[in-house]
Design a protein around this motif. Sequence first.
Motif, PDB file in Angstrom:
ATOM      1  N   ILE A  13     -28.443  80.851  56.007  1.00 26.27           N
ATOM      2  CA  ILE A  13     -27.067  81.104  56.270  1.00 26.27           C
ATOM      3  C   ILE A  13     -26.507  80.021  57.019  1.00 26.27           C
ATOM      4  CG2 ILE A  13     -25.481  82.794  57.554  1.00 26.27           C
ATOM      5  CD1 ILE A  13     -27.432  85.012  57.097  1.00 26.27           C
ATOM      6  N   CYS A  14     -25.532  79.395  56.684  1.00 29.55           N
ATOM      7  CA  CYS A  14     -24.909  78.424  57.353  1.00 29.55           C
ATOM      8  C   CYS A  14     -23.286  78.716  58.109  1.00 29.55           C
ATOM      9  CB  CYS A  14     -24.670  77.244  56.314  1.00 29.55           C
ATOM     10  SG  CYS A  14     -23.491  77.484  54.816  1.00 29.55           S
ATOM     11  N   SER A  15     -23.186  77.954  59.098  1.00 25.06           N
ATOM     12  CA  SER A  15     -21.914  77.957  59.674  1.00 25.06           C
ATOM     13  C   SER A  15     -20.537  77.256  59.053  1.00 25.06           C
ATOM     14  CB  SER A  15     -22.055  77.774  61.158  1.00 25.06           C
ATOM     15  OG  SER A  15     -22.155  76.393  61.290  1.00 25.06           O
ATOM     16  N   LYS A  19     -20.039  71.639  54.510  1.00 26.47           N
ATOM     17  CA  LYS A  19     -20.956  70.539  55.235  1.00 26.47           C
ATOM     18  C   LYS A  19     -22.286  71.028  54.850  1.00 26.47           C
ATOM     19  CE  LYS A  19     -21.659  68.776  59.711  1.00 26.47           C
ATOM     20  NZ  LYS A  19     -21.298  68.991  61.403  1.00 26.47           N
ATOM     21  N   SER A  20     -22.869  72.204  55.026  1.00 28.09           N
ATOM     22  CA  SER A  20     -24.218  72.437  54.617  1.00 28.09           C
ATOM     23  C   SER A  20     -24.424  72.337  53.156  1.00 28.09           C
ATOM     24  CB  SER A  20     -24.532  73.850  54.808  1.00 28.09           C
ATOM     25  OG  SER A  20     -24.685  74.082  56.195  1.00 28.09           O
ATOM     26  N   LYS A  21     -23.419  72.399  51.945  1.00 24.84           N
ATOM     27  CA  LYS A  21     -23.370  72.317  50.784  1.00 24.84           C
ATOM     28  C   LYS A  21     -23.697  70.769  50.226  1.00 24.84           C
ATOM     29  CE  LYS A  21     -21.032  72.635  46.571  1.00 24.84           C
ATOM     30  NZ  LYS A  21     -19.289  72.983  45.803  1.00 24.84           N
ATOM     31  N   ARG A  22     -22.945  69.912  51.212  1.00 24.34           N
ATOM     32  CA  ARG A  22     -23.257  68.392  50.866  1.00 24.34           C
ATOM     33  C   ARG A  22     -24.403  67.832  51.481  1.00 24.34           C
ATOM     34  NH1 ARG A  22     -23.339  63.744  52.992  1.00 24.34           N
ATOM     35  NH2 ARG A  22     -23.310  64.334  55.217  1.00 24.34           N
ATOM     36  N   PHE A  23     -24.800  68.606  52.816  1.00 18.90           N
ATOM     37  CA  PHE A  23     -26.188  68.140  53.285  1.00 18.90           C
ATOM     38  C   PHE A  23     -27.597  68.540  52.210  1.00 18.90           C
ATOM     39  CE2 PHE A  23     -30.076  69.205  55.702  1.00 18.90           C
ATOM     40  CZ  PHE A  23     -30.199  68.168  56.134  1.00 18.90           C
ATOM     41  N   TYR A  24     -27.408  69.760  51.660  1.00 16.15           N
ATOM     42  CA  TYR A  24     -28.446  70.024  51.000  1.00 16.15           C
ATOM     43  C   TYR A  24     -28.550  69.441  49.682  1.00 16.15           C
ATOM     44  CZ  TYR A  24     -30.455  73.026  54.370  1.00 16.15           C
ATOM     45  OH  TYR A  24     -30.882  73.502  55.588  1.00 16.15           O
ATOM     46  N   LEU A  58     -28.170  79.160  49.662  1.00 16.22           N
ATOM     47  CA  LEU A  58     -27.414  78.886  50.893  1.00 16.22           C
ATOM     48  C   LEU A  58     -26.374  79.937  50.973  1.00 16.22           C
ATOM     49  CD1 LEU A  58     -26.804  76.813  53.364  1.00 16.22           C
ATOM     50  CD2 LEU A  58     -25.600  75.655  51.595  1.00 16.22           C
ATOM     51  N   PHE A  59     -26.141  80.568  51.838  1.00 18.75           N
ATOM     52  CA  PHE A  59     -25.028  81.734  52.088  1.00 18.75           C
ATOM     53  C   PHE A  59     -24.093  81.184  53.144  1.00 18.75           C
ATOM     54  CE2 PHE A  59     -28.486  84.111  50.894  1.00 18.75           C
ATOM     55  CZ  PHE A  59     -27.980  84.913  49.630  1.00 18.75           C
ATOM     56  N   SER A  60     -22.854  81.604  52.973  1.00 19.57           N
ATOM     57  CA  SER A  60     -21.869  81.555  53.994  1.00 19.57           C
ATOM     58  C   SER A  60     -21.422  82.991  54.400  1.00 19.57           C
ATOM     59  CB  SER A  60     -20.632  80.838  53.426  1.00 19.57           C
ATOM     60  OG  SER A  60     -20.000  81.560  52.758  1.00 19.57           O
TER      61      SER A  60
END
Length: 129
Positions: A13-15, A19-24, A58-60
Amino acid sequence: MLKLEAVHHIAIICSDYEKSKRFYTEVLGFQIDREVFREARGSYKLDLSLNGQYLIELFSFPSPPPRVSRPEACGLRHIAFKVSDIETAIAALNAQGIKPEPIRTDEFTGKRFTFFADPDDLPIELYEI
């Protein structure tokens, strides 16, 4: 005894979803298998694979509570990925502005490894095979 066959996936779970989608995807090189917005939950779910193997969901979620990850909090400690050349992997991270910890050597296997963090400070290990 329960007969497990393999790890199916890791759920994160990301905040900050973008940003997390780009990172992974752009930093770690995961491929997007499927991306859905679950309107009833106000949540994205992104299925990611690496070298053809489904690995991460990956969840938001709206306003997830913070998670303690350091120092050595109880619970999931980190996720680890194997690499064949740790210096090349570190150079790729450095090119993205990510500074891993200094390389260490596993005292039991003699293999080298390092840690860095995802955008939510989830510890990620690179382990040289």
